[in-house]
Scaffold this motif. Structure first.
Motif, PDB file in Angstrom:
ATOM      1  N   LYS A 435     -28.141  15.211   8.692  1.00 46.60           N
ATOM      2  CA  LYS A 435     -28.685  15.879   7.517  1.00 46.60           C
ATOM      3  C   LYS A 435     -30.204  15.719   7.500  1.00 46.60           C
ATOM      4  O   LYS A 435     -30.724  14.614   7.676  1.00 46.60           O
ATOM      5  N   PHE A 436     -30.911  16.842   7.255  1.00 49.07           N
ATOM      6  CA  PHE A 436     -32.346  16.808   7.008  1.00 49.07           C
ATOM      7  C   PHE A 436     -32.597  16.539   5.527  1.00 49.07           C
ATOM      8  O   PHE A 436     -31.843  16.990   4.664  1.00 49.07           O
ATOM      9  N   SER A 437     -33.685  15.829   5.242  1.00 45.91           N
ATOM     10  CA  SER A 437     -34.107  15.698   3.850  1.00 45.91           C
ATOM     11  C   SER A 437     -34.607  17.058   3.370  1.00 45.91           C
ATOM     12  O   SER A 437     -34.969  17.935   4.154  1.00 45.91           O
ATOM     13  N   ALA A 438     -34.650  17.235   2.058  1.00 42.99           N
ATOM     14  CA  ALA A 438     -35.082  18.521   1.499  1.00 42.99           C
ATOM     15  C   ALA A 438     -36.517  18.835   1.882  1.00 42.99           C
ATOM     16  O   ALA A 438     -36.864  20.008   2.098  1.00 42.99           O
ATOM     17  N   MET A 439     -37.353  17.824   2.006  1.00 41.74           N
ATOM     18  CA  MET A 439     -38.745  18.022   2.376  1.00 41.74           C
ATOM     19  C   MET A 439     -38.935  18.148   3.880  1.00 41.74           C
ATOM     20  O   MET A 439     -40.004  18.537   4.333  1.00 41.74           O
ATOM     21  N   GLY A 440     -37.921  17.804   4.653  1.00 45.94           N
ATOM     22  CA  GLY A 440     -38.028  17.875   6.109  1.00 45.94           C
ATOM     23  C   GLY A 440     -38.822  16.744   6.713  1.00 45.94           C
ATOM     24  O   GLY A 440     -39.259  16.839   7.869  1.00 45.94           O
ATOM     25  N   ASP A 441     -39.021  15.650   5.974  1.00 46.18           N
ATOM     26  CA  ASP A 441     -39.822  14.545   6.502  1.00 46.18           C
ATOM     27  C   ASP A 441     -38.983  13.450   7.149  1.00 46.18           C
ATOM     28  O   ASP A 441     -39.544  12.524   7.732  1.00 46.18           O
ATOM     29  N   PHE A 442     -37.673  13.523   7.036  1.00 42.33           N
ATOM     30  CA  PHE A 442     -36.827  12.605   7.806  1.00 42.33           C
ATOM     31  C   PHE A 442     -35.455  13.236   8.036  1.00 42.33           C
ATOM     32  O   PHE A 442     -35.027  14.142   7.313  1.00 42.33           O
ATOM     33  N   LEU A 443     -34.800  12.743   9.061  1.00 44.94           N
ATOM     34  CA  LEU A 443     -33.467  13.172   9.464  1.00 44.94           C
ATOM     35  C   LEU A 443     -32.556  11.954   9.428  1.00 44.94           C
ATOM     36  O   LEU A 443     -32.936  10.878   9.897  1.00 44.94           O
ATOM     37  N   VAL A 444     -31.359  12.124   8.864  1.00 48.40           N
ATOM     38  CA  VAL A 444     -30.411  11.015   8.767  1.00 48.40           C
ATOM     39  C   VAL A 444     -29.205  11.320   9.652  1.00 48.40           C
ATOM     40  O   VAL A 444     -28.644  12.423   9.609  1.00 48.40           O
ATOM     41  N   ALA A 445     -28.812  10.323  10.464  1.00 43.44           N
ATOM     42  CA  ALA A 445     -27.669  10.477  11.368  1.00 43.44           C
ATOM     43  C   ALA A 445     -26.616   9.436  11.030  1.00 43.44           C
ATOM     44  O   ALA A 445     -26.934   8.254  10.824  1.00 43.44           O
ATOM     45  N   GLY A 446     -25.352   9.879  10.974  1.00 43.26           N
ATOM     46  CA  GLY A 446     -24.224   8.970  10.817  1.00 43.26           C
ATOM     47  C   GLY A 446     -23.612   8.698  12.185  1.00 43.26           C
ATOM     48  O   GLY A 446     -23.084   9.612  12.819  1.00 43.26           O
ATOM     49  N   VAL A 447     -23.696   7.443  12.633  1.00 46.11           N
ATOM     50  CA  VAL A 447     -23.298   7.076  14.002  1.00 46.11           C
ATOM     51  C   VAL A 447     -22.024   6.235  13.956  1.00 46.11           C
ATOM     52  O   VAL A 447     -21.855   5.372  13.088  1.00 46.11           O
ATOM     53  N   GLY A 448     -21.123   6.515  14.887  1.00 49.01           N
ATOM     54  CA  GLY A 448     -19.882   5.746  14.988  1.00 49.01           C
ATOM     55  C   GLY A 448     -19.482   5.498  16.426  1.00 49.01           C
ATOM     56  O   GLY A 448     -19.998   6.126  17.355  1.00 49.01           O
ATOM     57  N   GLN A 449     -18.562   4.571  16.606  1.00 48.11           N
ATOM     58  CA  GLN A 449     -18.041   4.296  17.941  1.00 48.11           C
ATOM     59  C   GLN A 449     -17.009   5.322  18.373  1.00 48.11           C
ATOM     60  O   GLN A 449     -16.671   5.389  19.564  1.00 48.11           O
ATOM     61  N   GLU A 450     -16.507   6.129  17.414  1.00 54.34           N
ATOM     62  CA  GLU A 450     -15.481   7.126  17.708  1.00 54.34           C
ATOM     63  C   GLU A 450     -15.854   8.463  17.091  1.00 54.34           C
ATOM     64  O   GLU A 450     -16.655   8.537  16.151  1.00 54.34           O
ATOM     65  N   HIS A 451     -15.232   9.512  17.615  1.00 52.71           N
ATOM     66  CA  HIS A 451     -15.365  10.847  17.025  1.00 52.71           C
ATOM     67  C   HIS A 451     -14.749  10.834  15.632  1.00 52.71           C
ATOM     68  O   HIS A 451     -13.738  10.168  15.391  1.00 52.71           O
ATOM     69  N   ARG A 452     -15.328  11.582  14.718  1.00 54.15           N
ATOM     70  CA  ARG A 452     -14.866  11.526  13.327  1.00 54.15           C
ATOM     71  C   ARG A 452     -13.453  12.068  13.144  1.00 54.15           C
ATOM     72  O   ARG A 452     -12.760  11.694  12.195  1.00 54.15           O
ATOM     73  N   LEU A 453     -13.002  12.923  14.057  1.00 54.19           N
ATOM     74  CA  LEU A 453     -11.679  13.537  13.895  1.00 54.19           C
ATOM     75  C   LEU A 453     -10.605  12.901  14.762  1.00 54.19           C
ATOM     76  O   LEU A 453      -9.436  13.299  14.680  1.00 54.19           O
ATOM     77  N   GLY A 454     -10.949  11.943  15.605  1.00 51.94           N
ATOM     78  CA  GLY A 454      -9.929  11.354  16.470  1.00 51.94           C
ATOM     79  C   GLY A 454     -10.435  10.135  17.215  1.00 51.94           C
ATOM     80  O   GLY A 454     -11.541   9.641  16.953  1.00 51.94           O
ATOM     81  N   ARG A 455      -9.617   9.670  18.163  1.00 51.55           N
ATOM     82  CA  ARG A 455      -9.947   8.459  18.921  1.00 51.55           C
ATOM     83  C   ARG A 455      -9.831   8.739  20.417  1.00 51.55           C
ATOM     84  O   ARG A 455      -9.245   7.957  21.172  1.00 51.55           O
ATOM     85  N   TRP A 456     -10.410   9.863  20.861  1.00 45.39           N
ATOM     86  CA  TRP A 456     -10.295  10.244  22.261  1.00 45.39           C
ATOM     87  C   TRP A 456     -11.114   9.323  23.164  1.00 45.39           C
ATOM     88  O   TRP A 456     -10.736   9.047  24.283  1.00 45.39           O
ATOM     89  N   TRP A 457     -12.283   8.889  22.688  1.00 44.22           N
ATOM     90  CA  TRP A 457     -13.123   7.933  23.419  1.00 44.22           C
ATOM     91  C   TRP A 457     -13.583   6.854  22.451  1.00 44.22           C
ATOM     92  O   TRP A 457     -13.492   7.010  21.239  1.00 44.22           O
ATOM     93  N   ARG A 458     -14.126   5.783  23.028  1.00 41.49           N
ATOM     94  CA  ARG A 458     -14.704   4.718  22.213  1.00 41.49           C
ATOM     95  C   ARG A 458     -15.979   4.228  22.887  1.00 41.49           C
ATOM     96  O   ARG A 458     -15.949   3.802  24.050  1.00 41.49           O
ATOM     97  N   ALA A 459     -17.097   4.337  22.175  1.00 39.80           N
ATOM     98  CA  ALA A 459     -18.384   3.861  22.696  1.00 39.80           C
ATOM     99  C   ALA A 459     -18.607   2.441  22.165  1.00 39.80           C
ATOM    100  O   ALA A 459     -19.086   2.234  21.045  1.00 39.80           O
ATOM    101  N   LYS A 460     -18.226   1.444  22.973  1.00 44.43           N
ATOM    102  CA  LYS A 460     -18.274   0.056  22.515  1.00 44.43           C
ATOM    103  C   LYS A 460     -19.692  -0.420  22.253  1.00 44.43           C
ATOM    104  O   LYS A 460     -19.915  -1.312  21.415  1.00 44.43           O
TER     105      LYS A 460
END
Length: 496
Positions: A435-460
């Motif tokens: 998601k970009f902020s409304a002003m465009g001055d920062f970007l936010v990322a949600g990071v996980g060890q797995e895909h949000r819809l499944g468990r096909w891989w795991r990034a330990k």
């Protein structure tokens, strides 16, 4: 007897001659007219000329009437229509020229007014034609300036930023929802996830949260989970207000219509539902997708866009008309989508492609295949899935995420007919939300060890976290309007 008869005839003859004799003189000659007095005035200027002039005028009128009749006879109905049409077009042309001159004068005065410039941008935004050129001014961020917020125990699946850019809300597979303060990075509220079967006693979710949205006034936060539930929260206090039920499978997409409290929800049951959050009311259900819906977005218009997973379609739902537009272009499962403005959108798929769309064309305006590269051995190479997309509203800046080890920034070409890479931002793990902020001055990322819809891989080696990426810009970009204002002081500090 004879003498008497002659007398009678003479008397009759005398009687017959008497009227004629009254106007005649002796010998049958006419009497002369009585002399006119010398001082008598003549009433007319030229009594002798009046009859002649009247005859000339009559002849002239007769001639003109004959000429008019001849003209009428010579012009056919088609010629008359053509003449009238030319006359009408000439009048229109003059009217358009006058109107254009007036508009030019108004436009010149409008541009000299800063308020007028902002109103002009608002009009262009409503029409979907506003494109702030900011991408070329974005500088590659310093990896050391990225802030990492830890709090979720399992992979982050979704996040939103408050309209004033002061807070971040995130959710994860453990069912927890957290409210963060951007400036300090502190956790303000934590709504923990509960165990399955405790829905009656637990105030939060008891299943994986897949999606969330916040209203444009910042009043309501909504979250959707695999348990078919939509929870409504008060964004300021994170107090649970209401629960919407009705979907028959996992809720996978949520979005508010901008400027209203009308909510759109998408589900793996292939349906889109419309709700009124302010009145806690269900409105209607829309059907059309042939596979699970994986993403949903909306802006100011009373419509929403969805990505249909493996049915290979992107759909635009026109709510008042109860109709839908169908777009084709990706070869794999379309897993994410977001609107850039009212007329254009960006989507990503598990075939590694990123597409730019316009509502007037059923095929992508631009398509980049293998946008994040490939993985695997030489003989078994597969493209990295595109797991998240984000767009800075009404601009030419787009971001995409995968598990390739980086977030990519892209520049949209003129008319959104080209997608050019700008830079890579190193981030390890599955980028499940951007998601970009409304002003465009920062970007936010949600990071996980797995895909949000499944468990096909795991990034330990990855960390389940929220990453705030400052975006520094050079000289002010043209036509950026409100986005050209100075960044908040705390975000400038984050970049150093």
């Amino acid at each position: 007897m004879a003498a008497a008869g002659r007398k009678a005839q003479g008397a009759a003859a005398g009687r017959r001659r008497r009227p004629r004799a009254a106007g005649a003189g002796t010998g049958g000659k006419p009497r002369p007219a009585p002399a006119r007095p010398r001082d008598e005035e003549v009433s007319s200027d030229s009594e002798a000329e009046s009859p002649a002039e009247g005859q000339q005028q009559q002849r002239r009128r007769r001639r003109e009437e004959e000429e008019e009749e001849e003209e009428e006879v010579e012009e056919t109905p088609q010629e008359k229509k053509l003449r009238l049409a030319k006359l009408y077009l000439e009048q229109l042309r003059r009217h358009e020229e006058e109107q254009a001159e007036e508009e030019e004068e108004e436009h010149a005065a409008f541009l000299r007014d800063p308020i007028g410039e902002r109103l002009k941008e608002d009009v262009l935004e409503q029409k979907g034609r506003l494109q702030r050129l900011v991408a070329k001014e974005v500088q590659p961020p310093d990896p050391l300036s990225i802030r990492v917020l830890r709090g979720h125990q399992q992979p982050i699946t979704c996040l939103v930023i408050s309209p004033d850019d002061k807070f971040i809300f995130s959710a994860a597979k453990d069912g927890s929802v957290i409210k963060w303060e951007v400036e300090s990075g502190k956790r303000l509220y934590v709504m923990p996830g509960g165990k399955k079967g405790t829905e009656g006693q637990h105030m939060g979710h008891t299943a994986q949260v897949l999606c969330m949205a916040i209203s444009s006034d910042g009043k309501y936060l909504v979250t959707g989970d695999r348990n078919k539930l939509i929870l409504v929260w008060e964004a300021a206090t994170c107090k649970r207000l209401h629960t919407f039920t009705g979907h028959r499978d996992a809720v996978s997409g949520l979005s508010f219509q901008k400027g209203t409290h009308q909510l759109y929800s998408a589900s793996h049951d292939r349906s889109v539902k419309v709700w009124n959050v302010a009145e806690n009311a269900y409105v209607e259900t829309l059907f059309g997708h042939q596979d699970v819906i994986t993403g949903l977005d909306s802006l100011s218009r009373e419509c929403c866009v969805t990505s249909g997973g493996r049915d290979g379609t992107v759909r635009v739902w026109k709510i008042p008309e109860e109709s839908q537009l169908i777009f084709y272009g990706h070869q794999g499962s379309i897993d994410c989508i977001q609107l850039i403005n009212e007329e254009h959108m960006v989507s990503g798929a598990d075939d590694g492609s990123v597409a730019l769309w316009g509502l007037t064309k059923k095929k992508p305006l631009a398509l980049v295949r293998q946008s994040h590269g490939t993985q695997g051995d030489h003989d078994l190479q597969q493209p990295y899935w595109v797991t998240a997309v984000a767009a800075l509203r009404n601009s030419d800046l787009v971001a995409t995420g995968s598990h390739s080890g980086s977030v990519k920034l892209w520049k949209c070409g003129e008319g959104f007919r080209k997608l050019e890479p700008l830079c890579d931002i190193p981030l390890v793990g599955f980028i499940n939300s951007l998601k970009f902020s409304a002003m465009g001055d920062f970007l936010v990322a949600g990071v996980g060890q797995e895909h949000r819809l499944g468990r096909w891989w795991r990034a330990k080696e990855a960390k389940n976290s929220i990453c705030i990426i400052p975006l520094k810009r050079g000289a002010a970009a043209p036509s950026s309007g409100a986005a050209d204002r100075a960044w908040p002081q705390e975000l400038q500090e984050l970049a150093h």
